[in-house]
Structure formats: structure tokens, C-alpha cells
Design an enzyme around this catalytic site. Sequence first.
Site: not given
Length: 597
Positions: A330-332, A334
Site C-alpha cells: 500500500y502506497c510507499i 507498494g
Amino acid sequence: MTTNDDVAGQNSLQMTANLEKIEALSERLVKAVSGKAKSNPALSGPNQELFSNAMTSYMQEMIENPAKVFEHQAAYWGKSIKHYVEAQQVLAKGKLEAPTDTYQNDRRFSNPLWNTHPYFNFVKQQYLINSDAVKQTLEDAVDLDPKEKQRLTYFSQQIIDMMAPTNFLGTNPDALEKAVATEGQSLLDGLENLVGDLEANEGELVVKLADEKAFELGQNIATTPGKVIYRNKMIELIQYTPVTETVHETPIIMFPPWINKFYILDLKKQNSLIKWITEQGYCLFVVSWINPDDSYADVGLEDYIDDGFLTAIQEVKAITGQKQVNCIGYCIAGTTLCLTLSLLKKRGDKSIKSATFFTALTDFSDQGEFTPFLQNDFIDGIEEEVNDKGLLPSYIMGRTFSFLRSNDLVYTPAIKSYMMGEAPPAFDLLYWNGDGANLPGKMAVQYLRGLCQSNDFAEGGFELMGETLSLKDVDTPLCSIACETDHIAAWKDCYRGVQQMGSKSKTFIVSQSGHIAGIVNPPSKDKYGHFTNTDMSLAPSAWFEGAEFTKGSWWPRWESWIKARSGKKIAALQPGDSEHPVLGDAPGTYVMLNARR
């Protein structure tokens, strides 16, 4: 019998008594502000070169096209004078009315007095006339570098938002009405809230968005049953208790972002993705990252990969006896999952069977709304900060994200808390939003310089752990979920990154809503739909135009995708084994570090 004069006198005495209490609060205020650490000015705004360039561009425009500049000035003067005359004409009729108002759609001015009272209406209209004049001047700046113009536009908008009449007591009818109705108690309560926020953050003004006493981790949020079965300096690994007799044999490891805490995916039972995945019959592990202190100054992305991603994969394989795992980033996290996939490709390691990305940027060629913060003067200031403190404090990142939506996340909460004297709401999402984490100094600079500024991962290769990592190395089957109105990881930027990955099996989904609501979107709410298109060769706009819209959450679609990559059903495993003794209940201890409880 009490007369009206007696009541008025009592009210006046009460207000006087309340206002006298302000003196004691003022002393606390001065003490709190005086304890504030010296801040780096580079982290609060651009250097003077930006404004010098803007002034040079404006003066050049005056020389080359004076008629255009004078036309704009004359239009502004004309609107201001016309506004004044109209207000005077209405008052001259002997009626306490406001002139015709064309500004009706700004949520900040919802109080009817903004439209009916001549004083408040005049202040509002003139403010909006001034705002339009500033915006028009910026739009007509033709000689500025596009990035400089974008930065100037952003910081000018911050000034416009800050100077709104709603932000000042004397020009905020809501605050004035409440002050009179409460005999000044609302102002007293507001000052108490202000002083409390300053004291809680060592002199830094961080507006409290949620009632922190309303939530307790493991009690009314982050309550999905599970056990911590591994811990090192970077992570606690949580194995969630199965709720089905059988589970798919390939386990899932979820890597949340370490800028915030993992429980955004487990806020409450009704919207917990963690709980929902276990209910679908999967063996789920979730990483909870350490909230680092200054002893983590030299921790870099390589540590997050080695002691985080690779270690979690190794331990999950060991505890489940499986050769492969499915991963979510998720996000960073990812972005870093992508780095990990490239690294494993170089090493010939096929431990990751599939990868799912939530709002994950991997191509930073378009920096979007973060452009103002990704130029050298700001990043230089961050380097100075981390060299001094060893880490990037959580409030700096939180402040940056908040000012991207300043009216919603800064000024409106500040007005309600400090001028209206209201307690912050018991809102779990805002509670999580305020529970940030620090970033290690080395990791912050690697991310900002090498990935965001230089875009090395997508262009030429990112040097890490003895390898040159590249997007094209990512050949694992993947599913990427982006969000339509995401202002942190714009869906078009996420899409461009996925296009460059080497995988032959790509699924791309765009959920309605933003960075959080688009992901935390349970099927039971039936609130936000999603878009899909199998043709990944298209430009982003063409992809979206040809996409099929499906009403409802993307979760079931993704579950069908992951099921096809999760193997047969086997007997469910309870958390822990002889080599992985249970260290404690979920949500663990790392999630508590430096949390404001």
C-alpha cells in the site's frame, strides 16, 4: 422576580469572569510557544528565488505588454469600486441588506449572514474579488518555468486560503454568534484547545482532528483477532486468526505504508479489509512497522526491504510450509514491493507468486500536487533536518499532506476547535490520520532524491543492495488498484508505472474516491464503484474513456483475482508454531510506539 436588567448584568459578569480566565491560559500559551524548537525555514515555504523570478516575470510583462497588465488592474479596481458603491446604495435606502451576491457556492460561507448582512457580505465579496485577482495574475505569468509557476500557484493559494475572513474572529459570524450565546465560554474553550495542542506538540501547532480519548487500539479499533509471531528491529509480523476451517494454501502478506500505522486497514469491523480477507478463507499476515527514533538515522530502503519484506516472506514461508506467497503493498510500501520484486528477479528468487498494489507510485515523472515540495530548496531543507535530528518527524509529513487540502484539514478544524471551542469529533479515520510515524533520515533522502526527484526506478535504474533495479524487471502477475480522486498518488501516474512493468499478466482497477476512501471501501456500504479496462497499451485518458464502470466495491473483483493465484484449500493454521512462539496479541506493540495515548 428577575428583571431583564438583572439577567443582562449576570450575563455580563459571567462573560467578564470567562475573559479573565484567558490571562492564565495566555501564560500557558506563551510558555508552550517559547518551548518550540527552532524550525528550518526551508520546510515552511520556498526560497526567495522563486518570488524573485515571479517578480521579474511580472515586471517583464509590464514592459512588453503594459496594456494587458493595466487592463487587469483596471478590472480589479472596477470590481472593487462597483462592489463598494453597490453596498453604499443598498444602505442608503435605509435597509440593512446586502447587495446582489454572485458568490454562492463556497462551503466556508454557509452562514446566512454572509449573504444577508451588509458587513459580512461586503467582507466576503471583497475577499473573493481579491482572490480572483491574484489567481488571474498567476494565470497570465507567461515567462515562468512551468514548475516554478506551479509552485507559485500553490503557495499563493495557501496565502489566499489563510487570509479568508472565516479564519478571523472579527469576520466570522459563526464564531461571534457562539461567543455571545455562551457569554464568551466558547472563546475560553477554544483557547484551551489551542494551548492544549501546542503543549502536546512541543510548541508546534498541529490541529487535533479527532477525539483521541474515544479510541483504544485493540479495544474499539484494530480489533481483528491475531497474534504477533515474529519481531525484529523493523517489523512485527502479525498472523491473523482464521475464521474458516479451510484456507487457500498460498498465504497473503500485507505491507502497509510506514508513514502511518497499519490499522487503516482494520479501523472497525464494518470496514476492515483485514477482517474481510480472513472471512474469505485466506491465511493472512500483516506487517506492522516500527515507529523509528533517532537511533534509526542510518536505516535506508535496503533495511526496509531486507529486514521487512524479505524477512517477512522468509518467516511466512517457514511457518506455512509454502514455497510462495502473495504480497500486497500500500502506497510507499507498494513502491518498495516493486523494488523488492526487481531485486528478487535479479536473484532468481520466485518467492512472490503475485503482487497487489494499492495506490502505489513507481513512475515519478509527473510529480503532480507534490511538485511544490519536491524541488531542491525543500529537499535541501529536509536533508538539513534529518542531518540534525536523524529522522524526519512525523508532523512535517503530516503538515505537508494536510496543506494539500488546507481548508478541509487545517483551517476548518482550527476554526471549530479554536474559535468555536468545539471538541474534535470521535472519528476513527481522522484519529488514524493524526497517528503518524517518523521516517529514518537515510530512507527519507533515498526516497525523495532517488525515486521522487530523479525517477531512477523508471528511468535508467535505481542502485540498491548491489543491484540496478528497474520497473521492467517486475514480471510477477500483478493487480494494481488506484483511486480516481487520489491527490497523493494520482491514478494516471500509478497507471504509467504499471505500463512499464515487465509482467505479462496485469490487472488495473480505478476505484472511485480518494487515497483512503477508495481503498477502505467494503462491499457492505455499496458506496463507491470502480472502473476496469483490459487494454493496458492505451494512454491514461483513453484507458479511462474505454473503461467499464461497475457499481460497488472492487474488493470482490480483487478476491476473484487473488483466488486464482492462491492454490487449493487446506486446513487452517492457528497463529504461531514451535519456531514462532506467540509474542502477543494483535495489533502488537510497534503500533503503539509514540502514539498519542
